[in-house]
Design an enzyme around this catalytic site. Structure first.
Site, mmCIF file in Angstrom:
data_model
loop_
_atom_site.group_PDB
_atom_site.id
_atom_site.type_symbol
_atom_site.label_atom_id
_atom_site.label_comp_id
_atom_site.label_asym_id
_atom_site.label_seq_id
_atom_site.Cartn_x
_atom_site.Cartn_y
_atom_site.Cartn_z
ATOM 1 N N ASN A 13 0.889 -1.170 0.000
ATOM 2 C CA ASN A 13 0.000 0.000 0.000
ATOM 3 C C ASN A 13 0.918 1.208 0.000
ATOM 4 O OD1 ASN A 13 -1.765 2.071 0.433
ATOM 5 N ND2 ASN A 13 -2.328 1.475 2.528
ATOM 6 N N TRP A 14 1.025 1.815 -1.157
ATOM 7 C CA TRP A 14 2.005 2.897 -1.315
ATOM 8 C C TRP A 14 1.555 4.200 -0.652
ATOM 9 C CZ3 TRP A 14 4.408 2.844 -6.955
ATOM 10 C CH2 TRP A 14 5.041 1.610 -7.156
ATOM 11 N N LYS A 15 0.273 4.283 -0.297
ATOM 12 C CA LYS A 15 -0.287 5.499 0.314
ATOM 13 C C LYS A 15 -0.008 6.708 -0.601
ATOM 14 C CE LYS A 15 0.145 3.189 4.698
ATOM 15 N NZ LYS A 15 0.270 3.246 6.136
ATOM 16 N N HIS A 98 -9.216 1.715 4.899
ATOM 17 C CA HIS A 98 -7.924 1.840 5.585
ATOM 18 C C HIS A 98 -8.075 2.785 6.772
ATOM 19 C CE1 HIS A 98 -3.755 2.753 6.440
ATOM 20 N NE2 HIS A 98 -3.481 1.613 5.847
ATOM 21 N N GLU A 100 -6.302 5.066 7.827
ATOM 22 C CA GLU A 100 -6.025 6.482 7.537
ATOM 23 C C GLU A 100 -7.241 7.160 6.925
ATOM 24 O OE1 GLU A 100 -2.433 5.638 5.397
ATOM 25 O OE2 GLU A 100 -1.513 5.027 7.297
ATOM 26 N N GLU A 170 -5.239 -4.658 10.469
ATOM 27 C CA GLU A 170 -4.202 -3.650 10.700
ATOM 28 C C GLU A 170 -4.469 -2.944 12.026
ATOM 29 O OE1 GLU A 170 -2.270 -2.560 6.642
ATOM 30 O OE2 GLU A 170 -3.764 -1.070 7.170
ATOM 31 N N GLY A 176 2.832 2.375 10.709
ATOM 32 C CA GLY A 176 3.819 3.447 10.538
ATOM 33 C C GLY A 176 4.515 3.836 11.823
ATOM 34 N N SER A 216 3.634 -2.127 10.178
ATOM 35 C CA SER A 216 5.086 -2.251 10.373
ATOM 36 C C SER A 216 5.607 -3.647 10.040
ATOM 37 C CB SER A 216 5.480 -1.844 11.805
ATOM 38 O OG SER A 216 5.122 -0.487 12.041
HETATM 39 P P1 13P Z 1 3.310 0.401 7.565
HETATM 40 O O1 13P Z 1 3.778 -0.927 6.990
HETATM 41 O O2 13P Z 1 4.062 1.562 7.048
HETATM 42 O O3 13P Z 1 3.210 0.344 9.048
HETATM 43 O O4 13P Z 1 1.810 0.603 7.019
HETATM 44 C C1 13P Z 1 0.908 -0.427 7.136
HETATM 45 C C2 13P Z 1 -0.308 -0.056 6.391
HETATM 46 O O5 13P Z 1 -1.021 0.846 6.758
HETATM 47 C C3 13P Z 1 -0.612 -0.805 5.169
HETATM 48 O O6 13P Z 1 -1.884 -0.512 4.713
#
Ligand code: 13P
Length: 255
Positions: A13-15, A98, A100, A170, A176, A216
């Site tokens: 997931n590149w965000k 997600h 976020e 998640e 993150g 993470s």
């Molecule tokens: P990280 O791997 O950067 O913690 O992010 C996880 C995530 O939100 C994947 O959707």
């Protein structure tokens, strides 16, 4: 059904990272490193990168996903993207719900459910994200939170449709932050999710669903997390932006 029969899926997931040119460069790095993967490999990328990403991965084993989609076919929804738009350019997967989006953009279980149903109706495969906040874990209500999200996010999703749904567990406190859930914590909740699916559908249907862990996950901890019976893959943020790290996770899932 044992784990070996479920499809292991590693998805990046590149965000909000990488321009279209950067996306092409990263995918060109990733492709040869994952060419022998014995699991599904997906990169979920920003909307404007999708066309470049699909072109860059044509003929390879890397599939492309979007990071969200709207539920309406078209209309006055400024800034949104429809499932038809994604389908037409060759997108196969879409990340939905997600944390976020839930935290910063007002996403609710109701809108996640609408998006999930629309994605399935369009033939996209949703990666539906669920997870508890740190406060909720501390208050010992992780299972209540997850049960509610699973029930609401998948409301009205049929057993047939469920076979095209991927669930990503998640824990919000692990995203993150560098704080990974222990393999035991990940397994505990992924097993709980499967039990909820068995209650809502049946055991056979639940056993066939790929459940990913995200938060993470990296090249150092992937082996242990993926060794767990109910952890069928990973949704990877930061580490998916580094070709070697992402490829190492894919390798761990291919064992
Ligand atoms: P990280 O791997 O950067 O913690 O992010 C996880 C995530 O939100 C994947 O959707």
């Amino acid at each position: 059904m044992d784990k070996a029969k479920r499809k292991a899926i590693i998805a990046g997931n590149w965000k909000m990272n990488k321009t279209p040119k950067e996306a092409t460069a990263l995918l060109n790095e990733i492709k040869p490193l994952v060419a022998d993967a014995d699991c599904e490999v997906i990169a979920c990328v920003p909307y404007v990168d999708l066309a470049a990403a699909i072109e860059a991965t044509a003929g390879s084993n890397v599939k492309i996903g979007a990071e969200n989609c709207h539920w309406a076919a078209s209309g006055a929804f400024t800034g949104e993207i429809s499932t038809g738009m994604l389908k037409e350019i060759g997108v196969e997967y879409v990340v939905l719900g997600h944390s976020e989006r839930r935290q910063y953009f007002g996403e609710t279980d109701e809108t996640v459910n609408k998006r999930t149903k629309a994605a399935l109706a369009a033939g996209l495969k949703p990666i539906v994200c669920v997870g508890e906040l740190l406060w909720e874990r501390e208050c010992n209500i992780t299972e209540e939170v997850i049960a509610r999200q699973i029930k609401l996010d998948l409301w009205d999703v049929t057993e047939d449709e469920l076979q095209n749904v991927v669930i990503a567990y998640e824990p919000v406190w692990a995203i993150g932050t560098g704080k990974t859930a222990t393999a035991e914590q990940a397994e505990e909740v992924c097993a709980f999710i499967r039990a909820q699916l068995a209650k809502l559908y049946n055991q056979e249907a639940a056993d066939a669903v790929t459940i990913q862990y995200g938060g993470s996950m990296n090249d150092a901890n992937a082996d242990e997390l993926l060794s767990k019976v109910n952890v069928d893959g990973g949704l990877i943020g930061g580490a998916s932006l580094v070709a070697e790290k992402f490829a190492a996770i894919v390798k761990a899932a291919s064992k």
